[in-house]
Enzyme design. Structure first.
Site, PDB file in Angstrom:
ATOM      1  N   ASP A 211       0.778  -1.264  -0.037  1.00 53.82           N
ATOM      2  CA  ASP A 211      -0.078   0.032  -0.041  1.00 53.82           C
ATOM      3  C   ASP A 211       0.979   1.231   0.118  1.00 53.82           C
ATOM      4  O   ASP A 211       0.634   2.349  -0.540  1.00 53.82           O
ATOM      5  CB  ASP A 211      -0.921  -0.043   1.230  1.00 53.82           C
ATOM      6  CG  ASP A 211      -1.662   1.158   1.372  1.00 53.82           C
ATOM      7  OD1 ASP A 211      -2.681   1.488   0.231  1.00 53.82           O
ATOM      8  OD2 ASP A 211      -1.503   2.021   2.302  1.00 53.82           O
ATOM      9  N   ASP A 214       4.403   0.673   4.227  1.00 58.82           N
ATOM     10  CA  ASP A 214       4.201  -0.521   4.826  1.00 58.82           C
ATOM     11  C   ASP A 214       4.053  -1.595   3.910  1.00 58.82           C
ATOM     12  O   ASP A 214       4.145  -1.439   2.576  1.00 58.82           O
ATOM     13  CB  ASP A 214       3.104  -0.380   5.878  1.00 58.82           C
ATOM     14  CG  ASP A 214       1.741   0.043   5.016  1.00 58.82           C
ATOM     15  OD1 ASP A 214       2.081   0.285   3.954  1.00 58.82           O
ATOM     16  OD2 ASP A 214       0.723  -0.347   5.573  1.00 58.82           O
ATOM     17  N   TYR A 363      -8.116   2.252   6.480  1.00 53.55           N
ATOM     18  CA  TYR A 363      -8.978   2.718   5.476  1.00 53.55           C
ATOM     19  C   TYR A 363     -10.481   2.590   5.645  1.00 53.55           C
ATOM     20  O   TYR A 363     -10.966   1.778   4.786  1.00 53.55           O
ATOM     21  CB  TYR A 363      -8.549   1.942   4.325  1.00 53.55           C
ATOM     22  CG  TYR A 363      -7.130   2.414   3.646  1.00 53.55           C
ATOM     23  CD1 TYR A 363      -6.872   3.668   3.107  1.00 53.55           C
ATOM     24  CD2 TYR A 363      -5.947   1.785   3.977  1.00 53.55           C
ATOM     25  CE1 TYR A 363      -5.731   4.100   2.735  1.00 53.55           C
ATOM     26  CE2 TYR A 363      -4.777   2.268   3.550  1.00 53.55           C
ATOM     27  CZ  TYR A 363      -4.627   3.392   3.060  1.00 53.55           C
ATOM     28  OH  TYR A 363      -3.388   3.948   2.381  1.00 53.55           O
ATOM     29  N   GLU A 571       5.060  10.078   4.081  1.00 52.03           N
ATOM     30  CA  GLU A 571       5.000   8.574   3.572  1.00 52.03           C
ATOM     31  C   GLU A 571       4.618   8.827   2.133  1.00 52.03           C
ATOM     32  O   GLU A 571       4.406   9.895   1.608  1.00 52.03           O
ATOM     33  CB  GLU A 571       3.902   8.071   4.288  1.00 52.03           C
ATOM     34  CG  GLU A 571       3.824   6.453   3.971  1.00 52.03           C
ATOM     35  CD  GLU A 571       3.007   5.724   4.939  1.00 52.03           C
ATOM     36  OE1 GLU A 571       2.493   5.976   6.085  1.00 52.03           O
ATOM     37  OE2 GLU A 571       3.026   4.327   4.866  1.00 52.03           O
TER      38      GLU A 571
END
Ligand SMILES: *[C@@H]1O[C@H](CO)[C@@H](O)[C@H](O)[C@H]1NC(C)=O
Ligand SMILES: *[C@@H]1O[C@H](CO)[C@@H](O)[C@H](O)[C@H]1NC(C)=O
Length: 599
Positions: A211, A214, A363, A571
């Site tokens: 994703d 990670d 999510y 990120e």
């Protein structure tokens, strides 16, 4: 001490000797160590190099080596790509590819660096790799400290090299691949991983994408980003073609759709996540070395998930359109799965985070499933032209009142704006057009912005929300809705990401790009060096350059730090790059069509 320049030239002559007489003059090694900086500041310098072509060249590549290391190099007259911490490779632009013997080219450039001293150019040479694959007459270079004014105004040149951005963004998707990698993998620091991913009955669930930084395979955002990539590949195919990236974007989409097909093990059984978020996030290291349990989570008729099944149906329907011209059988397969998944989403309604509970903390779809049902039905209508899907999409607009309100963004969660603009494109119905206009007008004047004028719609990963908004308004312009305003908005927001805000927010691209993205795999040194938590907290740049990744970006004040531990600002994620990449393809497509907004 050996002059690095002479080493380069010796190997150059060896390569050339088979086909060409040695160059009449060698590189001027006495002077090649000099960069004439005209301006320096604490973390950057601008200067000039002059490259003298001793032979006629049809195209050229020049390697510039600095000491000590630089963090970025940009020039308007060439495409600059980072090869090593010390070395940049400059490749000609179209308008200056051809050079006659004796001509000289002034290269104005800027370099960035972490701290003094100002890096000096220690060598300039043509690239051996380019000579081998070239075939055309090659160049030899020398540098001087000439500062002759040169204004290389390329004909209709773009402010940023969108073709390079597309290529790098697609490299980022390659870096995110899970499962066994194909022989043509271009990200050499990645290998096979998560080969044991499987379902409750041993079904093969290898493949798909990690994703973000990670290694969970979260199906819901993976489907959303796939739909958005397919949307760009369809509507801005000429942008991808101009960049030479058509095959690569098809590969990027197929890496997801092959996986979705594996996950769809029965008409109403779909695996929507592999990996446990908390267990996965308790570890730092290479995906190739993961040893934690990776449970698979599914939705079924009795434990449904309409957002997940709906979005995956949208992705597969959109992808069927992408593959139809080149692979009819595959397109039919994808469309068959899309029909079943849409029906599953519609007939067995439920919020997916209640069935895949592990997704709730990561999510959860806050907007519910009405938007995905409408979005999926609209995509199925586009893919099949069957009136029943249009009727269904219209009914979802009636049933879910939020769909008929101005959107506040477009994201992995909220597909409203996408459904509105897609339905306007498909029907020309003014009710949808009015909603799209409300959204893009609000973005153009009214929506929150940072001091640099970046749209600031949500704090977490603010740049992907700006890029997604840019894509929606580019799509609105395609349908004839305020094209001038909407294309200008998209250009503004994408160029802010690429450098107009003072720096690049795309790893490996442009001036002063992020060096420390929150991304496990690229934070790891080459094996056999161990990789673990110390790599998360290390202040050093990521040892592997995660080319093309868009980082989260600034806060409301426009402030950003390139710190690896900051997962809000630094990120990267497959959903971040999807709207961004499609919007970049859109801008390049406008350029190809002569519609790129003037300043
Ligand atoms: C560098 O450029 C400056 C300004 O154009 C010029 O005055 C100076 O002579 C140059 N230095 C060298 C070493 O050529
Ligand atoms: C994920 O792992 C955590 C920690 O072991 C556990 O408490 C949780 O129940 C797991 N979630 C699921 C859905 O299995």
């Amino acid at each position: 001490m050996t002059n690095p320049c002479s080493v380069t030239i010796r190997s150059l002559l060896l390569i050339l000797s088979a086909t060409l007489a040695p160059p009449a003059a060698a590189v001027d090694c006495q002077r090649s160590g000099v960069a004439n900086y005209t301006t320096t500041w604490s973390v950057g310098a601008s200067g000039k190099l002059t490259v003298v072509f001793l032979q006629t060249a049809a195209r050229w590549t020049v390697r510039v080596k600095f000491s000590p290391v630089v963090t970025s190099m940009v020039t308007s007259v060439a495409t600059a790509e980072r090869q090593l911490a010390t070395t940049y490779e400059l490749t000609n632009k179209g308008y200056n590819a051809a050079q006659s013997a004796g001509s000289s080219l002034v290269i104005d450039f800027r370099v960035g660096f972490a701290s003094a001293p100002v890096p000096q150019v220690v060598s300039v040479a043509t690239s051996g790799a380019e000579l081998r694959s070239g075939g055309s007459t090659t160049v030899t270079t020398t540098t001087t400290t000439t500062t002759a004014a040169t204004t290389t105004t390329g004909s209709s040149s773009l402010p940023y090299n969108y073709a390079v951005v597309l290529r790098k963004s697609l490299l980022f998707y390659e870096a995110q691949r899970s499962g066994p990698l194909p022989a043509d993998n271009r990200v050499l620091w990645r290998g096979d991983s998560a080969l044991g991913d499987s379902g409750d009955d041993g079904e093969d669930l290898t493949g798909g994408y990690y994703d973000a930084g990670d290694h969970v395979k979260f199906g819901f955002p993976m489907a959303g980003m796939t739909t958005v990539l397919a949307w760009g590949a369809l509507d801005f195919a000429d942008g991808y073609a101009a960049a030479g990236q058509t095959g690569y974007v098809l590969d990027a989409i197929r890496w997801a759709t092959d996986y979705f097909v594996k996950c769809h093990v029965a008409p109403t059984t779909f695996y929507g996540q592999v990996g446990n978020g908390s267990i996965d996030h308790d570890w730092w290291g290479r995906p190739e070395e993961m040893a934690m349990p990776r449970p698979a989570h599914k939705i079924t008729a009795s434990t449904p998930g309409s957002e997940l099944a709906g979005e995956t149906a949208a992705a597969l329907a959109a992808a069927s359109l992408v593959f139809r011209p080149s692979d009819l059988n595959y397109a039919d397969t994808l469309l068959a799965h899309a029909r079943q998944l849409y029906s599953f989403a519609d007939m067995h309604r439920g919020e997916y985070h209640k069935s895949i509970t592990d997704a709730e903390n990561f999510y959860k779809s806050w907007s519910g499933y009405g938007d995905e049902l409408a979005w999926a039905a609209a995509w199925l209508y586009r893919a099949t032209q069957e009136a029943s899907f249009l009727t269904a999409a219209r009914q979802h607009f009636q049933a879910f009142s939020a769909l008929s309100q101005r959107a506040s963004g477009f994201s992995w969660d909220d597909k409203r704006a996408g459904a509105q603009v897609l339905l306007y494109q498909l029907t020309g119905d003014a009710q949808y057009g009015a909603l799209v206009n409300e959204f893009c007008d609000w973005l153009a004047s009214g929506a929150p912005r940072t001091p640099q004028e970046q749209l600031f719609l949500q704090p977490w990963g603010s740049l992907r929300h700006a890029a997604n908004a840019a894509l929606i308004c580019l799509e609105a312009a395609e349908a004839g809705l305020n094209p001038a305003q909407n294309r200008q908005l998209a250009k503004e927001q994408i160029n802010l990401i690429l450098g107009d805000a003072g720096r690049s927010y795309v790893v490996g691209f442009g001036f002063n790009p992020p060096l420390r993205p929150h991304h496990r795999a690229s934070s790891c040194p080459d094996p056999p060096a161990v990789c673990g938590w110390p790599q998360l907290s290390s202040p050093d740049p990521n040892p592997q350059v995660l080319h093309g990744a868009l980082v989260g970006g600034p806060d409301a004040k426009g402030e950003y730090q390139d710190v690896r531990s900051d997962y809000v600002k630094n990120e990267v994620a497959t959903d971040y790059n999807s709207g961004f990449q499609s919007a970049v393809a859109g801008l390049l497509s406008l350029h190809v069509r002569g519609l790129y907004p003037a300043s």
